[in-house]
Design a protein around this motif. Structure first.
Motif, PDB file in Angstrom:
ATOM      1  N   LEU A  85       1.141  -1.145   0.221  1.00  0.00           N
ATOM      2  CA  LEU A  85       0.198  -0.355   0.031  1.00  0.00           C
ATOM      3  C   LEU A  85       0.366   1.227  -0.364  1.00  0.00           C
ATOM      4  O   LEU A  85       1.022   2.123  -0.169  1.00  0.00           O
ATOM      5  CB  LEU A  85      -1.268   0.229   1.058  1.00  0.00           C
ATOM      6  CG  LEU A  85      -1.630   1.141   1.430  1.00  0.00           C
ATOM      7  CD1 LEU A  85      -3.250   1.391   0.708  1.00  0.00           C
ATOM      8  CD2 LEU A  85      -2.875   1.118   2.559  1.00  0.00           C
ATOM      9  N   ASN A  86       2.252   0.929   1.235  1.00  0.00           N
ATOM     10  CA  ASN A  86       3.087   2.001   0.546  1.00  0.00           C
ATOM     11  C   ASN A  86       3.400   2.667  -0.521  1.00  0.00           C
ATOM     12  O   ASN A  86       3.280   3.957  -1.253  1.00  0.00           O
ATOM     13  CB  ASN A  86       3.881   2.230   1.841  1.00  0.00           C
ATOM     14  CG  ASN A  86       3.482   2.010   3.178  1.00  0.00           C
ATOM     15  OD1 ASN A  86       3.531   1.208   3.868  1.00  0.00           O
ATOM     16  ND2 ASN A  86       3.841   3.472   3.359  1.00  0.00           N
ATOM     17  N   LEU A  87       4.101   2.029  -1.328  1.00  0.00           N
ATOM     18  CA  LEU A  87       4.065   1.783  -2.926  1.00  0.00           C
ATOM     19  C   LEU A  87       3.177   2.349  -3.369  1.00  0.00           C
ATOM     20  O   LEU A  87       3.614   2.993  -4.444  1.00  0.00           O
ATOM     21  CB  LEU A  87       4.996   0.140  -3.012  1.00  0.00           C
ATOM     22  CG  LEU A  87       6.232  -0.049  -2.873  1.00  0.00           C
ATOM     23  CD1 LEU A  87       6.197  -1.751  -3.049  1.00  0.00           C
ATOM     24  CD2 LEU A  87       7.122   0.523  -2.186  1.00  0.00           C
ATOM     25  N   LEU A  90       3.138   6.123  -3.095  1.00  0.00           N
ATOM     26  CA  LEU A  90       4.648   6.718  -3.664  1.00  0.00           C
ATOM     27  C   LEU A  90       4.325   7.193  -4.829  1.00  0.00           C
ATOM     28  O   LEU A  90       4.766   7.483  -5.202  1.00  0.00           O
ATOM     29  CB  LEU A  90       5.468   5.149  -3.084  1.00  0.00           C
ATOM     30  CG  LEU A  90       6.911   6.896  -3.631  1.00  0.00           C
ATOM     31  CD1 LEU A  90       7.353   7.183  -2.551  1.00  0.00           C
ATOM     32  CD2 LEU A  90       8.132   5.336  -3.157  1.00  0.00           C
ATOM     33  N   ALA A  91       3.995   5.830  -5.120  1.00  0.00           N
ATOM     34  CA  ALA A  91       3.836   5.991  -7.104  1.00  0.00           C
ATOM     35  C   ALA A  91       3.429   6.976  -7.401  1.00  0.00           C
ATOM     36  O   ALA A  91       3.558   7.642  -8.461  1.00  0.00           O
ATOM     37  CB  ALA A  91       3.218   4.413  -7.665  1.00  0.00           C
ATOM     38  N   MET A  92       2.042   6.966  -7.138  1.00  0.00           N
ATOM     39  CA  MET A  92       0.948   8.126  -8.024  1.00  0.00           C
ATOM     40  C   MET A  92       0.809   9.265  -7.052  1.00  0.00           C
ATOM     41  O   MET A  92       1.398  10.068  -7.804  1.00  0.00           O
ATOM     42  CB  MET A  92      -0.677   7.817  -7.049  1.00  0.00           C
ATOM     43  CG  MET A  92      -1.937   8.553  -6.997  1.00  0.00           C
ATOM     44  SD  MET A  92      -1.971   8.605  -9.015  1.00  0.00           S
ATOM     45  CE  MET A  92      -2.207   6.830  -9.519  1.00  0.00           C
ATOM     46  N   ALA A  93       1.094   9.165  -6.468  1.00  0.00           N
ATOM     47  CA  ALA A  93       1.633  11.552  -5.123  1.00  0.00           C
ATOM     48  C   ALA A  93       3.191  10.710  -5.979  1.00  0.00           C
ATOM     49  O   ALA A  93       3.408  13.013  -6.731  1.00  0.00           O
ATOM     50  CB  ALA A  93       2.183  10.434  -3.697  1.00  0.00           C
ATOM     51  N   SER A  94       4.393  10.449  -6.297  1.00  0.00           N
ATOM     52  CA  SER A  94       5.289  10.980  -6.629  1.00  0.00           C
ATOM     53  C   SER A  94       4.909  11.960  -8.724  1.00  0.00           C
ATOM     54  O   SER A  94       5.654  12.699  -8.752  1.00  0.00           O
ATOM     55  CB  SER A  94       6.619  10.107  -6.975  1.00  0.00           C
ATOM     56  OG  SER A  94       6.561   8.804  -6.258  1.00  0.00           O
ATOM     57  N   ASN A 221      16.397  13.883  -4.060  1.00  0.00           N
ATOM     58  CA  ASN A 221      16.325  13.935  -2.309  1.00  0.00           C
ATOM     59  C   ASN A 221      15.387  13.986  -2.081  1.00  0.00           C
ATOM     60  O   ASN A 221      14.934  13.353  -1.242  1.00  0.00           O
ATOM     61  CB  ASN A 221      17.471  14.976  -1.919  1.00  0.00           C
ATOM     62  CG  ASN A 221      19.386  14.367  -2.041  1.00  0.00           C
ATOM     63  OD1 ASN A 221      19.229  13.106  -1.579  1.00  0.00           O
ATOM     64  ND2 ASN A 221      20.119  15.330  -3.021  1.00  0.00           N
ATOM     65  N   ASP A 222      14.849  14.392  -2.253  1.00  0.00           N
ATOM     66  CA  ASP A 222      13.151  15.049  -2.303  1.00  0.00           C
ATOM     67  C   ASP A 222      12.156  13.954  -2.252  1.00  0.00           C
ATOM     68  O   ASP A 222      11.528  13.200  -1.418  1.00  0.00           O
ATOM     69  CB  ASP A 222      12.194  15.823  -2.890  1.00  0.00           C
ATOM     70  CG  ASP A 222      12.178  17.375  -2.814  1.00  0.00           C
ATOM     71  OD1 ASP A 222      13.700  17.607  -1.528  1.00  0.00           O
ATOM     72  OD2 ASP A 222      13.023  18.349  -3.507  1.00  0.00           O
ATOM     73  N   PHE A 223      13.031  12.681  -3.923  1.00  0.00           N
ATOM     74  CA  PHE A 223      12.070  11.353  -3.992  1.00  0.00           C
ATOM     75  C   PHE A 223      12.781  10.591  -2.485  1.00  0.00           C
ATOM     76  O   PHE A 223      11.401   9.861  -2.180  1.00  0.00           O
ATOM     77  CB  PHE A 223      12.447  11.021  -4.758  1.00  0.00           C
ATOM     78  CG  PHE A 223      11.581   9.229  -5.577  1.00  0.00           C
ATOM     79  CD1 PHE A 223      10.553   9.761  -5.684  1.00  0.00           C
ATOM     80  CD2 PHE A 223      12.454   8.563  -5.123  1.00  0.00           C
ATOM     81  CE1 PHE A 223       9.880   8.257  -5.381  1.00  0.00           C
ATOM     82  CE2 PHE A 223      11.532   7.688  -5.909  1.00  0.00           C
ATOM     83  CZ  PHE A 223      10.368   6.895  -6.030  1.00  0.00           C
ATOM     84  N   LEU A 226      10.569  10.941   0.605  1.00  0.00           N
ATOM     85  CA  LEU A 226       8.897  11.271   0.115  1.00  0.00           C
ATOM     86  C   LEU A 226       9.042   9.335   0.441  1.00  0.00           C
ATOM     87  O   LEU A 226       7.985   9.110   0.376  1.00  0.00           O
ATOM     88  CB  LEU A 226       8.310  11.278  -1.358  1.00  0.00           C
ATOM     89  CG  LEU A 226       6.851  10.561  -2.154  1.00  0.00           C
ATOM     90  CD1 LEU A 226       6.186  11.467  -1.562  1.00  0.00           C
ATOM     91  CD2 LEU A 226       6.717  11.375  -3.462  1.00  0.00           C
ATOM     92  N   GLN A 227       9.852   8.964   0.291  1.00  0.00           N
ATOM     93  CA  GLN A 227       9.567   7.654   0.312  1.00  0.00           C
ATOM     94  C   GLN A 227       9.125   7.277   1.448  1.00  0.00           C
ATOM     95  O   GLN A 227       8.585   6.130   1.694  1.00  0.00           O
ATOM     96  CB  GLN A 227      10.879   6.896  -0.025  1.00  0.00           C
ATOM     97  CG  GLN A 227      11.389   6.730  -1.809  1.00  0.00           C
ATOM     98  CD  GLN A 227      11.824   5.881  -1.992  1.00  0.00           C
ATOM     99  OE1 GLN A 227      13.294   5.355  -1.793  1.00  0.00           O
ATOM    100  NE2 GLN A 227      12.467   5.486  -3.521  1.00  0.00           N
TER     101      GLN A 227
END
Length: 293
Positions: A85-87, A90-94, A221-223, A226-227
């Motif tokens: 679920l975190n992944l 993460l994918a959608m938010a990125s 770095n921001d990514f 975010l992770q």
């Protein structure tokens, strides 16, 4: 093929001088020596740290409560399901952060007095969401907006978590994009306009590609950050890796599931961190033409 190129192709390869071969051999020996010293010093430090930890008075109790292999294996399936679920978040938010952040940066770099309202609105947005902690944004979006009953059915928690993360991180990423856009020399924009390109075409074809190359290390770095922060969606009740670890901890009376969840996040972050370091070193070497200060 021309005559000159034919002669160049038929010419025998130039022999490397003995001095150059000796230089290469010295550099190779120095590199091998540096690698050996680094490995030995790393092993020594790791062994000393390990000996220090296992000889502390409370190590046996900490090992039982945080590093129980049986509890780790038993809790791994549920923690892994939550990690998926975190992944997804993460994918959608990125994707949303990149799109919205670039849009905000473009609005803040618009020229002319007629665009003042949009520039002011974008500046107020970035100031607001860079000032509010992400936890508060999660609570406001996750519990406040659903209370307005804008939709006939309640949307899933991960949807509101993705919106909250996008709102916060797009403010940071837009400033990174804006710094990259302003770092592009104005002559690039003027040259594009002199060729007949409109402002939008000059931004899309000339300015933004150069800006993205300049700020890619900062974006990576921001990514990484975010992770890590997608683990906060458990505050809204989503059963992600952190929430699943909490459930397993309550079931086994043991904190090892939290360690399992933490390791999963670390394994997710390490490739991106190494890729960021590699790309940063590559950009620095290219800008300094191989001469690192």
């Amino acid at each position: 093929m021309t005559r000159a190129s034919s002669r160049a192709a038929e010419a025998p390869p130039r022999a490397v001088s003995a001095v150059e071969l000796e230089r290469r051999a010295v550099r190779k020996r120095q590199g091998a020596r540096s690698v050996a010293i680094s490995l030995i010093s790393t092993v020594v430090v790791a062994v000393l740290a390990w000996m220090l930890i296992i000889n502390t008075p409370g190590w046996a109790r900490v090992q039982q409560q945080f590093f129980d292999p049986q509890v780790a294996l038993a809790s791994l399936p549920r923690v892994w399901d939550g990690f998926l679920l975190n992944l997804r978040v993460l994918a959608m938010a990125s994707v949303l952060v990149l799109i919205f952040g670039l849009l905000l940066a473009t609005l803040r770099t618009l020229r002319g007095p007629v665009w003042l309202p949009l520039r002011a609105l974008a500046a107020a947005y970035t100031d607001l969401f860079r000032g509010i902690p992400l936890i508060i944004v999660l609570y406001l979006v996750g519990f406040g907006i659903p209370g307005l009953e804008l939709t006939p059915e309640r949307l899933p928690t991960e949807f509101w978590a993705t919106i909250a993360i996008t709102l916060t991180y797009s403010a940071y990423v837009s400033e990174v994009f804006r710094a990259g856009i302003e770092a592009v020399h104005p002559s690039q924009r003027h040259a594009a306009r002199s060729l007949g390109l409109s402002h939008g075409q000059a931004m899309r074809l000339v300015v933004v590609p150069q800006a993205v190359r300049k700020v890619t290390p900062a974006l990576m770095n921001d990514f990484v950050a975010l992770q890590k922060d997608v683990g906060l969606i458990s505050l809204l009740g989503a059963v992600d890796a952190v929430r699943a670890a909490q459930i397993e901890t309550a079931a086994y009376f043991n904190f090892t599931p939290y360690v399992v969840a933490g390791l999963l996040f670390v394994l997710l972050a390490i490739p991106t961190i190494r890729l960021t370091d590699w790309y940063t070193a590559r950009v620095r070497a290219r800008e300094q033409i191989g001469g690192i200060v």
